[in-house]
Design an enzyme around this catalytic site. Structure first.
Site, short mmCIF file in Angstrom:
data_model
loop_
_atom_site.label_atom_id
_atom_site.label_comp_id
_atom_site.label_asym_id
_atom_site.label_seq_id
_atom_site.Cartn_x
_atom_site.Cartn_y
_atom_site.Cartn_z
N HIS A 34 23.01 -10.09 27.65
CA HIS A 34 21.82 -10.90 27.40
C HIS A 34 21.85 -11.45 25.98
O HIS A 34 21.45 -12.59 25.73
CB HIS A 34 20.55 -10.04 27.55
CG HIS A 34 20.32 -9.51 28.93
ND1 HIS A 34 20.44 -8.17 29.24
CD2 HIS A 34 19.95 -10.13 30.08
CE1 HIS A 34 20.15 -7.99 30.52
NE2 HIS A 34 19.86 -9.16 31.06
N SER A 182 26.02 -5.32 32.73
CA SER A 182 24.94 -5.56 33.68
C SER A 182 23.91 -4.45 33.51
O SER A 182 24.27 -3.29 33.25
CB SER A 182 25.48 -5.52 35.11
OG SER A 182 24.43 -5.38 36.03
P1 AMP Z 1 19.18 -10.55 34.32
O1 AMP Z 1 18.31 -9.83 33.36
O2 AMP Z 1 20.19 -9.69 34.99
O3 AMP Z 1 18.39 -11.43 35.26
O4 AMP Z 1 20.04 -11.56 33.44
C1 AMP Z 1 19.41 -12.50 32.60
C2 AMP Z 1 20.44 -13.52 32.18
O5 AMP Z 1 21.49 -12.84 31.49
C3 AMP Z 1 21.10 -14.23 33.37
O6 AMP Z 1 21.31 -15.59 33.04
C4 AMP Z 1 22.40 -13.49 33.52
O7 AMP Z 1 23.42 -14.27 34.13
C5 AMP Z 1 22.74 -13.20 32.07
N1 AMP Z 1 23.70 -12.09 31.98
C6 AMP Z 1 23.61 -10.87 32.57
N2 AMP Z 1 24.72 -10.14 32.31
C7 AMP Z 1 25.53 -10.92 31.55
C8 AMP Z 1 26.83 -10.75 30.97
N3 AMP Z 1 27.51 -9.61 31.12
N4 AMP Z 1 27.35 -11.76 30.25
C9 AMP Z 1 26.66 -12.93 30.09
N5 AMP Z 1 25.43 -13.15 30.62
C10 AMP Z 1 24.87 -12.17 31.34
#
Ligand code: AMP
Length: 277
Positions: A34, A182
């Protein structure tokens, strides 16, 4: 850093803010992945707005929603340290007030892969992203390439509905052993965490095969599958070699291709991808 819980307050906080406004939309439990988005936004934008909202309508499985990791205080601390200007943390009642009855129904690019395994997922994603865009009115939004199909679906929505928001895909941040960062990684037990880097190993293998000139989509798909089958704890949902714009499966890799996969380790479902260019 201003923390807002209502749409009205978030709009007020961003009124007259220095442009361009960059938005990073998250579900919290923030990690370095993030933060790569936040840092890129901080570099490129006059104002950075982040949101933290675990959107119930994109979860098909109630247990998955209930078990989703949360840690709002720590998240706010981290965002403050990164120099974020405005954080929007709405309640469910703010995003889906009683009588809420309008949805964004994405089309073909939302059908395969995650769309096939998680019916209604992208309808929930698009609806909430549109509402967050309307609230924060960003010029630019930053999404992770890790959720490759999400980027494609949102780009299509932005284009179709003429939202006028630039969508930037930020490369996937990985742990030292290659595992894509993640929020769900926190749910892996020790043995599962040890096994999970097989995903990136398998994708690297696909990259290597493509680099060496392998153009048969089935052979590359099977090589990925066999690599993952080598890990007892891994259970494959799908392995895909597809056109990176339409997500149609490729029999012949005669153009850049998106190699993507979803694999379960116990109760935890992980996704990852690389572009075979
Ligand atoms: P989330 O909280 O999982 O919905 O992710 C929020 C944002 O962070 C989304 O645009 C995801 O694609 C991005 N994101 C999550 N994990 C990663 C990562 N390892 N590298 C880059 N972006 C990420």
């Amino acid at each position: 850093m201003e923390v807002c819980t209502t749409i009205a307050d978030a709009r007020k906080a961003l009124e007259g803010a220095a442009g361009p406004i960059g938005a990073v939309l998250t579900m919290g439990a923030l990690h370095e992945g993030h933060l790569t988005l936040v840092r890129r936004a901080r570099e490129e934008c006059g104002t950075v707005a982040a949101s933290i909202y675990v959107n119930p309508t994109q979860f098909g499985d109630k247990n998955d929603l209930a078990a989703y990791p949360r840690g709002i205080q720590e998240d706010l601390h981290v965002l403050r340290d990164e120099g974020v200007d405005v954080v929007f943390i709405p309640t469910d009642a703010e995003m889906y007030p009683p009588g809420f009855d309008t949805w964004v129904e994405p089309g073909k690019v939302a059908e395969p892969l995650e769309g096939a395994l998680r019916p209604g997922h992208f309808k929930g994603v698009c609806t909430v992203v549109l509402k967050l865009f309307i609230t924060l009115r960003p010029d630019t939004s930053y999404f992770g390439q890790k959720d490759a199909q999400q980027v494609i679906v949102i780009r299509q929505m932005v284009e179709d509905l003429a939202l006028g928001v630039e969508v930037i895909a930020v490369p996937t941040a990985r742990d030292r052993d290659g595992l894509a960062l993640s929020s769900r990684n926190a749910k892996l037990n020790f043995a599962e965490r040890q096994a999970a880097p097989v995903l990136y190993r398998a994708l690297r293998l696909a990259e290597e095969l493509a680099l060496r000139g392998q153009r048969d989509g089935d052979i590359v798909r099977e090589a990925i599958q066999e690599c993952i089958w080598g890990e007892e704890l891994a259970d494959i949902d799908y392995v895909s070699i597809a056109d990176p714009k339409t997500l149609q499966e490729l029999t012949t890799i005669d153009r850049p291709a998106l190699a993507s996969l979803a694999v379960r380790f116990g109760d935890t479902r992980l996704i990852d991808n690389v572009l075979l260019d």
